[in-house]
Design a protein around this motif. Structure first.
Motif, mmCIF file in Angstrom:
data_model
loop_
_atom_site.group_PDB
_atom_site.id
_atom_site.type_symbol
_atom_site.label_atom_id
_atom_site.label_comp_id
_atom_site.label_asym_id
_atom_site.label_seq_id
_atom_site.Cartn_x
_atom_site.Cartn_y
_atom_site.Cartn_z
ATOM 1 N N GLU A 460 0.907 -1.180 -0.042
ATOM 2 C CA GLU A 460 0.130 -0.056 0.058
ATOM 3 C C GLU A 460 0.629 1.274 0.057
ATOM 4 N N GLN A 461 0.388 2.047 -1.014
ATOM 5 C CA GLN A 461 1.309 3.285 -0.946
ATOM 6 C C GLN A 461 0.322 4.656 -1.267
ATOM 7 N N GLN A 462 0.834 5.572 -0.971
ATOM 8 C CA GLN A 462 0.074 6.919 -1.380
ATOM 9 C C GLN A 462 0.664 8.023 -2.190
ATOM 10 N N SER A 463 -0.113 8.526 -3.047
ATOM 11 C CA SER A 463 0.405 9.536 -4.020
ATOM 12 C C SER A 463 -0.160 10.794 -3.867
ATOM 13 N N GLU A 464 0.670 12.041 -4.180
ATOM 14 C CA GLU A 464 0.163 13.320 -4.066
ATOM 15 C C GLU A 464 -0.407 13.623 -5.713
ATOM 16 N N LEU A 465 -1.875 13.919 -5.811
ATOM 17 C CA LEU A 465 -2.047 13.988 -7.237
ATOM 18 C C LEU A 465 -1.596 15.202 -8.031
ATOM 19 N N GLY A 466 -1.282 16.212 -7.274
ATOM 20 C CA GLY A 466 -0.543 17.451 -8.045
ATOM 21 C C GLY A 466 0.715 17.055 -8.518
ATOM 22 N N SER A 467 1.794 16.350 -7.629
ATOM 23 C CA SER A 467 2.881 15.911 -8.126
ATOM 24 C C SER A 467 2.608 15.069 -9.144
ATOM 25 N N VAL A 468 1.882 14.060 -9.200
ATOM 26 C CA VAL A 468 1.607 12.988 -10.283
ATOM 27 C C VAL A 468 1.289 13.645 -11.666
ATOM 28 N N ILE A 469 0.453 14.739 -11.480
ATOM 29 C CA ILE A 469 0.099 15.324 -12.863
ATOM 30 C C ILE A 469 1.234 16.405 -13.401
ATOM 31 N N ASN A 470 2.010 17.163 -12.241
ATOM 32 C CA ASN A 470 3.206 17.843 -12.796
ATOM 33 C C ASN A 470 4.247 16.897 -13.492
ATOM 34 N N ASN A 471 4.713 15.663 -12.993
ATOM 35 C CA ASN A 471 5.392 14.803 -13.505
ATOM 36 C C ASN A 471 4.994 14.297 -14.861
ATOM 37 N N ALA A 472 3.848 13.977 -14.856
ATOM 38 C CA ALA A 472 3.259 13.418 -16.390
ATOM 39 C C ALA A 472 3.179 14.517 -17.261
ATOM 40 N N LEU A 473 3.090 15.938 -16.934
ATOM 41 C CA LEU A 473 3.305 17.149 -17.943
ATOM 42 C C LEU A 473 4.652 17.227 -18.286
ATOM 43 N N ASP A 474 5.494 16.960 -17.453
ATOM 44 C CA ASP A 474 6.899 17.084 -17.877
ATOM 45 C C ASP A 474 7.392 16.243 -18.785
ATOM 46 N N ALA A 494 -5.232 22.384 -2.241
ATOM 47 C CA ALA A 494 -4.571 21.911 -1.128
ATOM 48 C C ALA A 494 -4.048 20.321 -1.707
ATOM 49 N N ALA A 495 -3.076 19.998 -1.133
ATOM 50 C CA ALA A 495 -2.700 18.641 -1.578
ATOM 51 C C ALA A 495 -3.545 17.420 -1.329
ATOM 52 N N LEU A 496 -3.717 16.547 -2.465
ATOM 53 C CA LEU A 496 -4.851 15.478 -2.523
ATOM 54 C C LEU A 496 -4.010 14.121 -2.477
ATOM 55 N N PRO A 497 -3.754 13.601 -1.268
ATOM 56 C CA PRO A 497 -3.383 12.216 -1.146
ATOM 57 C C PRO A 497 -4.155 11.279 -1.715
ATOM 58 N N ALA A 498 -3.912 10.400 -2.570
ATOM 59 C CA ALA A 498 -4.623 9.314 -2.860
ATOM 60 C C ALA A 498 -3.742 8.128 -2.734
ATOM 61 N N THR A 499 -4.644 6.918 -2.697
ATOM 62 C CA THR A 499 -4.129 5.755 -2.564
ATOM 63 C C THR A 499 -3.544 5.178 -3.969
ATOM 64 N N GLY A 500 -2.320 4.679 -3.733
ATOM 65 C CA GLY A 500 -1.994 4.208 -5.233
ATOM 66 C C GLY A 500 -0.320 4.438 -5.330
ATOM 67 N N ASN A 501 0.272 3.529 -5.943
ATOM 68 C CA ASN A 501 1.735 3.784 -6.364
ATOM 69 C C ASN A 501 1.959 5.035 -7.151
ATOM 70 N N PRO A 502 2.586 6.033 -7.031
ATOM 71 C CA PRO A 502 2.595 7.355 -7.767
ATOM 72 C C PRO A 502 3.450 7.131 -9.101
ATOM 73 N N VAL A 503 4.164 5.945 -9.338
ATOM 74 C CA VAL A 503 4.504 5.655 -10.785
ATOM 75 C C VAL A 503 3.428 5.145 -11.428
ATOM 76 N N HIS A 504 2.624 4.377 -11.041
ATOM 77 C CA HIS A 504 1.296 3.651 -11.435
ATOM 78 C C HIS A 504 0.708 4.908 -12.148
ATOM 79 N N LEU A 505 0.104 5.672 -11.120
ATOM 80 C CA LEU A 505 -0.673 7.059 -11.448
ATOM 81 C C LEU A 505 -0.104 7.710 -12.517
ATOM 82 N N GLU A 506 1.328 8.108 -12.437
ATOM 83 C CA GLU A 506 1.794 8.737 -13.383
ATOM 84 C C GLU A 506 1.768 8.182 -14.604
#
Length: 619
Positions: A460-474, A494-506
């Protein structure tokens, strides 16, 4: 003696009856598979032909529409009206000829000419040419009569002077006291015929006489679709619309008849491409009183149907063979049980026989134990094979996704080399940092494969959706800039922590952004909108594009593996399938809404992480 052979003869008859029954069943299954596969192949061929006909119709209308304004422009011109009011004035004729020549130089039609009320051509755009229509009397042409009566006319025919076929657009020129004449534009449709010929299709346009006037086959031109009746033959001959050479009476098809939910035709061509049985699909063009007809050969459809029939028959034969083997085994087991009961009855009289029977029983038990072990080993092998198959699918997905980070890494490396070459003292640290992030992403993807290989894969991991979207846009920034796409990103405050691997969400967001960019590559307006919304227990990422959209028939298949609507070589059809699996494994959902030519909207709903874990992670 005859009584001894009676049971044997009865057994042979029963076996023969069973064999015949099995043969009939296999034949029936094969025939059913043939009919089902052939019906499906004909239906699919019809859908494909309808799409091709619609495309050819749009191409034809686009070419004709380019010149639709010319008759009206000529009818409104003062040069044309002045000449028709004074047709004997040479100066007015020269002015009208010059006007038509200049207008046609800009428009690019085949010919422009003006006819007086008696059908004589009084001015023409090619007045200077040897094959000019100037001075010709064409009052017998149907487009002249129809235009004088209705005001407008459209007519396809071969030129009586030039011998070149064309599409005639005519418009009546009205004066204060009545009609003055007719303005005519001739369009050469040879361009569209050449385009259709390169497509390799068997397509023809037939007019209201059921005669092919345009076709991908030159030998079909001016031939009737079917043999005409004597009355039709006389009427077509009197029209003189197919040039001095006339039309060829030999029909394209020997016969056309309804069958299997479609139209079938038998063509009698000179080569293998236009000879044999074909399906017929047509589209009516009421504006021009034409029909667009497409022929699809039945040979490939029959071939695929026979393959399906053979497969179905073999499958039925295999099932019957398995049932026969099971029945035979049941008989053997029953016979062994009978022998065992007989041995039990003789145990008191024949102790040695019982000992032999026990030894045989032990041997059978040992054999069964050996068989069970072999079964367990086979089951373990099937489990391992299934795991290897899953690993192969994961490798295919990773290979598809690794291409995007590698492309980004190549771009940044080229930038670093260019800066180092031009300005040796320039600090290239930011570029190298970006390259380092891309390399880290490649390492993370490789790590997922190693994790999958282990038995315990649930972390189980958590990801911050803003960082996920920024990395994907890069990672897709180079593609967005290459396509000239504007990005509208509505960031959450505000920060939105979601359940999931950040690499998977990216990986999910990159797939959505890349697909949106591909959909807008040829759009006039290219805007990519990204929104993030928070709900009570979940968060949503909404990606909207202004691309070509998805057809309603394709919406149900967009998340299937290897299903893609892109051109050959532009994608494997794995991106959305992988994204769907990743989001589903996280307990979320991904949906799509789309309208053709209006863009698509993908919505990813993810469960929010528990507040205590998220605070420790993003403090």
């Amino acid at each position: 003696m005859p009584q001894l052979f009676t049971p044997l003869a009865s057994t042979n008859r029963a076996q023969l009856a069973r064999a015949l029954g099995a043969l009939v069943l296999v034949t029936a299954v094969g025939w059913a598979c043939l009919e089902f596969a052939l019906a499906g192949a004909i239906r699919n061929a019809g859908h494909e032909a309808d799409r091709r006909l619609a495309l050819f119709d749009r191409t034809l209308e686009a070419i004709i529409e380019r010149f639709h304004y010319l008759p009206s422009s000529v009818a409104l011109a003062a040069e044309a009206r002045d000449l028709l009011q004074s047709p004997a004035n040479d100066e007015l004729r020269e002015r009208a000829n010059g006007f038509l020549s200049k207008l046609n130089d800009a428009a690019g039609a085949s010919e422009l000419f003006i006819m007086s009320t008696d059908g004589q051509v009084v001015a023409a755009s090619n007045w200077w040419a040897y094959d000019s229509l100037l001075g010709e009397k064409l009052g017998y042409r149907p487009y002249f009569e129809e235009a004088m009566f209705d005001g407008d006319a459209k007519f396809y025919a071969a030129g009586t002077v030039t011998g070149v076929a064309g599409y005639f657009l005519a418009r009546r020129i009205d004066g204060p006291d009545g009609p003055l004449g007719v303005a005519v534009t001739k369009i050469n449709l040879g361009e569209i015929e050449a385009t259709w010929w390169r497509s390799g299709e068997l397509i023809a346009i037939v007019d209201n006489n059921a005669v092919a006037i345009l076709s991908t086959r030159p030998d079909w031109r001016y031939r009737p679709l079917l043999a005409p009746s004597p009355a039709e033959l006389s009427r077509i001959t009197d029209q003189r619309r197919y040039g001095d050479g006339g039309w060829v009476e030999t029909p394209i098809a020997a016969d056309i008849w309804p069958s299997r939910g479609t139209q079938l035709a038998y063509l009698t061509g000179q080569d293998s491409e236009t000879r044999g049985l074909f399906t017929v699909d047509e589209m009516r063009l009421p504006t021009h009183q034409w029909r667009l007809v497409s022929f699809t050969p039945m040979t490939p459809l029959f071939r695929s149907a026979w393959i399906a029939a053979a497969a179905g028959g073999l499958g039925a034969a295999a099932v019957l063979l398995i049932l026969a083997l099971l029945w035979q085994r049941q008989r053997i087991v029953a016979q062994r049980l009978a022998d065992h009961e007989q041995l039990e009855q003789r145990v008191a009289e024949r102790t040695e026989a019982v000992h032999v029977a026990n030894e045989a029983l032990r041997a059978e038990i040992a054999e069964r134990i050996h068989a069970e072990r072999a079964q367990a080993e086979a089951q373990a092998g099937l489990v391992q094979a299934a795991k290897l198959a899953s690993l192969g699918q994961a490798l295919a997905g990773v290979a598809h996704e690794v291409s995007q980070p590698v492309a980004a890494l190549t771009t940044h490396l080229a930038s670093a080399k260019l800066i180092a070459t031009r300005s040796p003292n320039t600090d290239i640290t930011p570029i190298l940092v970006t390259m380092d992030k891309v390399v880290d992403r490649l390492a993370a993807l490789t790590s997922h494969l190693k994790t999958f290989a282990r038995k315990d894969t649930r972390t189980e991991q958590q990801s911050e959706l803003g960082s996920v979207i920024n990395n994907a846009l890069d990672l897709v920034d180079h593609k967005l800039r290459a396509f000239g796409i504007d990005v509208e990103y509505q960031r959450h405050r505000a920060a939105l922590p979601a359940t999931g691997n950040p690499v998977h969400l990216e990986q999910v967001v990159i797939n959505l952004l890349s697909n949106a960019a591909d959909a807008m590559e040829h759009s006039a307006v290219r805007v990519l909108s990204i929104g993030v919304h928070r709900h009570e227990r979940s968060a949503e990422i909404v990606v909207t594009d202004t691309g070509t959209g998805i057809a309603p028939a394709d919406l149900g298949n967009v998340f299937d593996p290897f299903y893609t609507t892109k051109e050959v070589g532009r994608g494997l059809g794995l991106g959305l399938a992988i994204s769907y699996g990743l989001v589903r494994d996280l307990g979320g959902a991904i949906t799509v809404r789309s309208s053709p030519e209006q863009g698509s909207t993908f919505t990813v709903r993810l469960p929010l992480a528990h507040s205590s874990v998220a605070e420790k992670l993003f403090a």
